[in-house]
Each structure stands twice: as structure tokens, then as C-alpha cells.
Design a protein around this motif. Sequence first.
Motif: not given
Lengths: 403, 403, 403
Positions: C147-154, C180-182, C185-193
Amino acid sequence: GGRPTISSEDGMYAMSIGLAFHEDIGGFMGMSPRRGETKGDYEGLTENARRLRIPISFRYKNWIANITPDFGSSTADGSATLYEANLNYAGFRNTVITAGYFQPRVTEEDSESSNEFEMMERPAITDIVRNIAAGDARMSFGALHYAKRWWIAGYVTGQSYGKRATYDSQSGATFRVAGRPYVSKDIDVHVGLSAITAFKVAQGTGSSDRSYTFAEQPEVDLTTTKLLSATVGNVGSIWSAGPELGFRWKRLVLKGEYYNIGVTRGDYGASTASNTANVNFTGYYGAANYTIFGKARSYNIKEGAFAAPGVDHAFDPSHGYWGALEMSARYSVTDLNANLGNAATALRGGQQTVWSAGLNWYPNRHFRFMLDFNHFIVSRNSVAADVMGREGNSVAGRIQAAF
Amino acid sequence: GGRPTISSEDGMYAMSIGLAFHEDIGGFMGMSPRRGETKGDYEGLTENARRLRIPISFRYKNWIANITPDFGSSTADGSATLYEANLNYAGFRNTVITAGYFQPRVTEEDSESSNEFEMMERPAITDIVRNIAAGDARMSFGALHYAKRWWIAGYVTGQSYGKRATYDSQSGATFRVAGRPYVSKDIDVHVGLSAITAFKVAQGTGSSDRSYTFAEQPEVDLTTTKLLSATVGNVGSIWSAGPELGFRWKRLVLKGEYYNIGVTRGDYGASTASNTANVNFTGYYGAANYTIFGKARSYNIKEGAFAAPGVDHAFDPSHGYWGALEMSARYSVTDLNANLGNAATALRGGQQTVWSAGLNWYPNRHFRFMLDFNHFIVSRNSVAADVMGREGNSVAGRIQAAF
Amino acid sequence: GGRPTISSEDGMYAMSIGLAFHEDIGGFMGMSPRRGETKGDYEGLTENARRLRIPISFRYKNWIANITPDFGSSTADGSATLYEANLNYAGFRNTVITAGYFQPRVTEEDSESSNEFEMMERPAITDIVRNIAAGDARMSFGALHYAKRWWIAGYVTGQSYGKRATYDSQSGATFRVAGRPYVSKDIDVHVGLSAITAFKVAQGTGSSDRSYTFAEQPEVDLTTTKLLSATVGNVGSIWSAGPELGFRWKRLVLKGEYYNIGVTRGDYGASTASNTANVNFTGYYGAANYTIFGKARSYNIKEGAFAAPGVDHAFDPSHGYWGALEMSARYSVTDLNANLGNAATALRGGQQTVWSAGLNWYPNRHFRFMLDFNHFIVSRNSVAADVMGREGNSVAGRIQAAF
């Protein structure tokens, strides 16, 4: 037929790229070896890249060049090789003259496209017969002709691609004729005769004792261990022939074939009974197939063989479309024992009986899912995994795409 | 040129898929080995998947990426490998800058497309020279430039695809210049100079005694046994150079080339005469070709070499069109004997002489059938099949398609 | 996206052919082995056909079949194999269900296309983690959703293509979730597990002592010698998990990941401490990337990972267009030492630290040139080339085309 094709505007040129994608997953159950036998490669769960072919075809007027890389494998989960690479002249009506690496067709089962098989694998006897001098990527020269009611083809053949023997390569020939004595809307009757011979078999070692091994998996290719196996030494020539019978009544297709294989002996070594006796093997199968929903199996006059069910409406549950579904059952026997009544000339390759049943679902005309169950019984021979006789079961599924 | 191509409407993109399909069948005659020699892989009848290439090309503006899988083999009937995979910049007029796995061209024979050869195989000396640091799928960086009257190219080269040496890879370079001092409707005069060098040869074992083997089949590739063979130890560098001459008068093409090969020695091992003597080999050929019917051979300025006959009207006997037919004859000598007059430094690789004659029929511009006869004589060396000297004959045919 | 595609007019069919072309050239410096160590395959100058993939895709409605031959190799300069061959159903929004040979993605680095990597190779820990049960051409069944703000796969996974174990094949699974919590235009924050496990590892020999080797090159693949290597015997299962962090601020991208690997032991052999002790390995990296000119790196929601810089105007010096240029730096540590404090259970696979820096130039959107410098330090283990510890440097360049 849905194969992506580009053509020149004047129709003189065409080029197409297709796909035959068969991947198998499954395993074996209840296969404990008896005392003294090795287990063999019979895993509970494994995978096989069965066929991964990319057929590429170039046409200029009536001349066609085909080349089909294959990344699949009959047993060992994949390798890069070639399924075919041949030149064809199609300038005579309903006739194709072919030269190059090709799969000349013998037997009704082998004449069907692998995309359209009833079961995942051919009956063992069919594979053993076709491998004598036909099979995939066999250097061939010959022609086929088809008409509405009959089909005929003959080829002289050499070695398979990449299998040149160091000392002497194989020469052989194939012949097949088939006809449709009765055809109606609800009924197709198929009769045929296939014959194949290796005039001489390959000599791969310095010794001129040419030997040939007949061997086959238990009609599921998720193993590299062949329980059925007969090696004949001092081979002169090999021949095989047999009748084909097929019958369709509405949604039901019945088929059966019987083949006899004969081995004449050469003139290498001492003239002993075991070295000179003729060897004969036999095999046959009977199969029944019923299309539960979707368009029933039909007869393909270009192949002289039955074709897969059709899909009227592609899978779309919201509109009540489920594609096509068929079920199959088969009984198959291959007997590689010869002269068992005579201790001096006996050759014990084992007899393999396979009972199998399967379901095939076609969500649309290009994709297919198969599920097969096999029960097999192999009598004893000299294979390390079968010195006491062996039986077992397999469950295997296939995902398939064909363009 | 008949290669299937798709392009974007704005012309910025193009992608094409082609085919170079060469399959050979034939065998050897009259090749009884003398006492003490092994027979070698000289079968009476066998086949070879000589070239089965699928050239795929992607262009974006002036940048081009080429990749060509190859399922053919020079001798052993097929394997899956790569003919080329390179990036090119074509932004300068009549110039191509190339980096990657490539076939840098040296000698006139090697500069011709294999689809357009006069005979089925290059002269032995050409193959031996080009294999020093060029040949198929050689990592290369360089450029070619052509004009109406001249052609020039140079490349630095590394290892061939898949042939990285464990301890040290090869470095080399190639150079070729060709010109057309006289051109008229009926006459083409071609002169050229080719040069090639391996600055250092590969080190494949722990020992730093770098050796290199010069070897070649008898100008027919239906065998894996090379009667002509010289292995030089303690190699420092290898170089080769020689002149190219070609002449067309109407339907007749005459060609000849001569190459000298020199090997300088390295600094491994004792400073003995046999370990330090320079080694020189030579070879040459002369060939004549005549186009019996169809459009005569012409000069290809992009290759700086002669091109195959053309077909005005594709094969169509009902209209009296038979395509094109040409005949060729060649005399070729390759001498891998060096310093034979000096017992301390003599190196006996044998001298091979090949007389050959052939016929090529082009039913249309994309298909070709070749028939070649070779008579070859190889003087003795250390090859097991040639310890007493050997001569023999071969007859071979090729079916070819090129798109 | 510039991949050549042909479609049927009704939109039901599409077929495309692409290219991932990566060829590397470079070598090692300052790598003298210490006393007692072998040199290993560390050449001063060599080449590698890193990836030569031809992705071919067939679509019929929502069903897609992919097959990608690969003529590249991770280390040994080329071989013909398969990158993927799978069937996909894309009938659910932003979701792809996949079955077949596939590369299931774990970790942020592995989720990026290799065409878009910051450096030529992934950090060692990423390769070691993904190879547990993912990696190229792994038999897989599962799905991804974005989706625009999250990604999941298994996925559940089996053996890799062509790597069936004779006695028992591997089973495993992968899982990855990213968000992508935040975003501005200038910022991308990526967290994942990311998490990955091999429930059971392959049994390739008759012995049921299943072992697994963790090993990796020093983040440059121009060598077949892996200095970092730990073989664990009597393996029950393997698992790994860890966090992903990424941050873009204008033209700067910072990334870091940390992974822990655990090995549980099986029940083969004596119940000794060394045979039963749990084994844990760790690794991490931090990377910084800055786009000097051209369009900055962006976030690709379909991959849940960062994508390569864009090119606004293709290379054209006469108009002042130079494409895009970026520079990268990375610090990476992989520790395959376990239980070093306990003599009975210690397992010494070595610790590898790599400092690397690189420049990437994109003349246009399809071509790229990379230049990487690595300095690596590997502590001692049992590898013949690393019994005393080893350090060295590499310089490598890559030519790349992607369609």
C-alpha cells in the motif's frame, strides 16, 4: 492460439515466442525398503522443474526455423539444455518436412503435447519405447502428413542433442500411422500403429560391446532412482512396435496401447546363450478420462491424438465461471523380464505395475493445475533399491502455463 | 535485414531477436590409424549442433546492449553457453565502441559472419590466430570504425566467458586495419593487416609455469580429436600478425592470408635451451569461390570483408527460381613445428595440410545448405592419434538458418 | 518502464522481454597471505559475468508466467542457469500471489532490485541471511501486498533450482513487513522487520548429520575464495530476524540493518556439548548515499525499499546533460564466531569487517557504470587462505544495462 507473434505486413515473415512451463511438487509415501535394499531418492517432499521451455519460431514464407531452450529436467530439478532446434519446409499442403533436433512422435501418448497430457507423466512403456530412437531433441530427418481422417509420419534419426557417443553414434528410425475409422459429434474412434528401431546403438567406450539400458521411474519424475531397469549387453539392434486404440464418447475418453520390444544381439564376445539370445519385453496401459465441466477433450488432426479440454469462459467466480475440470485413471504394466523360464538366458529387469488417478483444473486456456496419485509395484531385479521387490505411493502436483 | 524487430514510435527504443542456426551432419572416411596410433573420435556418421545462437539486442538512443545465448558447440554437439553479451555506444558516425563479452575480429576470414562463410569452417590458421586473444565471448574493450574504403578496429581483451583462470587471467589485445585500394562494379580489391597478442597467458594452476596449447581440428568440427597440437611451456607472451589479400572479379572471389605466430618465453624454471628458445609457427591459406547462379558475393564495408551471395528470387521452381549456388575450393597449411633443426629446442606440433571443396545452396536469403569435402594430411607429433602421421577425408553437410 | 512489450489489442494478452546485464572487472591489492596461508583466488585483474538475465513475461488477464534465464554467476564468470520461473495471480488489488522458482525478498537490501543497488554487492550479512531460505530461484509459494504506507509478504520455500538434495530437501519460510511512519517531499522514513527460517536443512549424504555452511566473499564477487566461513554440523533448524531502518533527507539516504542468526541442533550423534550447543551469529551494516546530480533516490512502494536515482535528461554533453551521479559509503560487520568464551562449544567462522565506497554514473535511465573500493579485514578461522587472519583491498567496476 495465444502465442505472442509478430509478423511483417506482407505476411512473408513471422516470429513467435511461447512457453511450456511445468513445475512439480510432491513426494513419496509408504516406501520403506525391504531388508537389503537401499532407500533410493524417494523424498517425502521435493520439487522438480519438469519443463521450462521457451519455443522461438522464425518463419520466412514456407520455411520455418524453430529453437526451444529448455531449463527443465526429467528428474533432477533443472538444467539448461535444448528441447528442439530444427528447420522445416511447409510448402506442401498439410505436410511438414523437418531436419534437425526434433521430437519425432511415436505412440498416441507421445503424440499428445505434454501441455495436454491426461496424467502428469506418460505410461512407462511409452517412455521406454520412444527413447529407443525418438524422444526430445533427437537429430531427425523426415516428414509428417495429416488429413481429416488420417495421419502418417516417418523419420530417420541419430543421436540426441549433446549425447554424441565417442566411438560410434546411434542410427534409427520411427514410423507412425493413425486413422479415424468413425467420427461423429459425440464419438471419435482412433486406431494407430507405431514402430521404432535403433539399427545400431551408440558405442561410448573403447570396447565394441554395445549395451543399452531400458529404465524408467514409477510414472512420477520426482526421483532419480529408477526401480525398473534392464541392461542388455552385446546389442545388435532394437525394434519396437504396437497398436494404439482410442475412443471418445461425449465427455469420456478411453485409450489403450500395447508395445513389444525386441533386441537382436551383436557379434561381440563369446557365443554363449546369454550373449546371443534374443530379448523381448512388453508393456501396455489402459486409461479413462472424464471431463467434469468445461469443453470435453477433442481430437487433434494435426497430431493424430486427443487434445486437452477447452475452457469456454475463463475462471471468474463472480460470474459463475470455473474453467474446466477433468479426472483420469490409468492402469499400466511394463515388463522388463525376459526368458525367465531359462536360467541360461534369463534377464530380470523387473515388472512395474502402476495404478494412477488424477484431477486437472484449467482456470483458463493457458494455465493448468494437476494433482496425481500413483500406487506402484515393482518386482525384484538388480537395482540396489529393488533387490527384493518394492511398492509405494506418490502424490504430486503440477503448476503449468502454456503459451 | 529480416531480423524481427519491435520499435517505439518515437524511434528511441528498438529490440530485436535473431537466430544463427548451424547444424552439421557427416563423417570421416579412410582414416585407419597406423600401428601405435589410437583411432580418435572419427566417426563414420555423426552430428553436431555447431551454432544455435539467439541474438537479442536492446537499443535506447545510441546505446545498445547485446546478449546472445548459444546452444551450439565447436565440437561436442551442444551445450548451453554464451556467444556474446556487451554494451555499445554508437553515437559517433560509423563507429561502435564496445565493452563486454564480444568477438573482436581479426583476419579477413574471422571478420566474415559465420552465416556467410565460403566453407563450413575457417582455415585452421585463422582459428589458431584468433583464439590467442580474440574468439567468441572474449571480454573486450575497444572500438571499430568503417568508411567506404577502409576499416579499422582495436581492442584490449581479457578472458573468455566462463574461463577465468584460478590464479591469473589472460590479458591481450587485437588490431586490424583493412582497405580497398581499387573498387569498380566488377572488381573489389581487399588488403588488410591483422595483429593479435596475449601480453600474458592464463595461470590455471599453482605453478607459475604458464603454458599454452595451439591445436585445431582438420577444418571439420565433427570430432573432438585434434591431430594438430603444440603445447608450449614457460610462455611469456604470444603475438601474431599477417597480411590479408582478397580480389573479386565479377562472380569469382580469390582470397589468401598468411600469419606468423611468435611465442616469447617467461622466467619459470631452469634457463635451458628448450625452456627459453623463442618459438615461431606459421600458416596460410588460399581460397577460390565462384557464384554459379544468384547474385555474386559482394564486399561488406561494415565488416571489411566479403559477404555471401544474394538471392534475387526465393526458391520457387514453378517460376524457375532456384535461389543461389556457389562453389568453393581451399588449400590451407598450418605448421606447428618449430626449431626442428635443433634437437635442444625442437617443438613438434605437426603440420596440417587441408584440401577442401564445397557447394553452398541458398534457397532464399535466410536459409542455406552446405556440403564440404576435406582431404587432410597431418605430420606426426605427440598426439596419441597421430604419433606416426595421419591422413584422411571428411564429408559434411550443414543446414543453416539466419535471421 | 522501457521494457519492450507486445500486447493484444483487447488488452487481455501481454508479453515482454527485458534485460539485467551486469558485468564486472577489477581485482585485489595488498593481499599477501601470512605465513601458512594459501593465496586464494585473489587476482590483480579479472572479470565476472555477474548477472546476464533475460526476463520473459507472459500475461493472460490477471495470470502471469515469468521465466528468466541467467547466464551470469555470483563468482565464477558465468554459467547458464535460471533466475526465476514462476506463476502469479494478480487479480487482487496491490497483491501478487506467486508459486514457483522465485526470489522471495527479505531485508531492505534484498528488496531493492540489483539494478538499483547503492554498491555493487549487498552487505555480507544480507546475503548470508537471505540464503538461509530465500535467494535466487527458490521454490516458493506465498504472496505480497503493498500500500502507500506499508508492505508485507510471506512465503513458504523449498530448495533452490537445480539443488535438490538426494536424501531430503530443505523446507523453510520467509516473512517481511515494512512501513513508512513519516513521508514528505524531502523526507522518507523506512522501518521494517525481516525474518527467515529453514525448518529443516537439506540432507545430501546418506548420513543424517545435516550440516549447513554460512560463507561469503568480501562484498566483491571477483573471487571464488570465501574467507568468512562457518560450517555447523547436526543442524536442526536455522532462523534469523532483524530490524531495517532507512531515512532519506533530500538527496541523502541513510540505511542500516541488524540481523541475528540462530541455529538449533538436531539429534544426530553423541550428545556432546559441541554437538548440541545453540549457535548464534550476528551482522549489521550502515550505509550513506548522496546523489550529486540527477534526480535523488526515491522510495518504491511496490518493493518497500529505496530505488535508484532518476535521469531527467539522458547524457548529451552538447546540451549540458550528464545524467545522474551518486556516491555511497558503507560499513559492514559479519560475525560468524560463536561461543568463543567456551572451549567446548566454540565455533570460529571469523569476523569480517568491510569498509567500502563507491561512485555510480547513470548516463540515462537504462545504463549505469559503477566503481567500488573495498577494504576488508577478516579474523582467523579454518579456511586455508585465512588461518592467521587476512586483510586486503579491492577495486571493481561494473557496466550495467537494464530494460
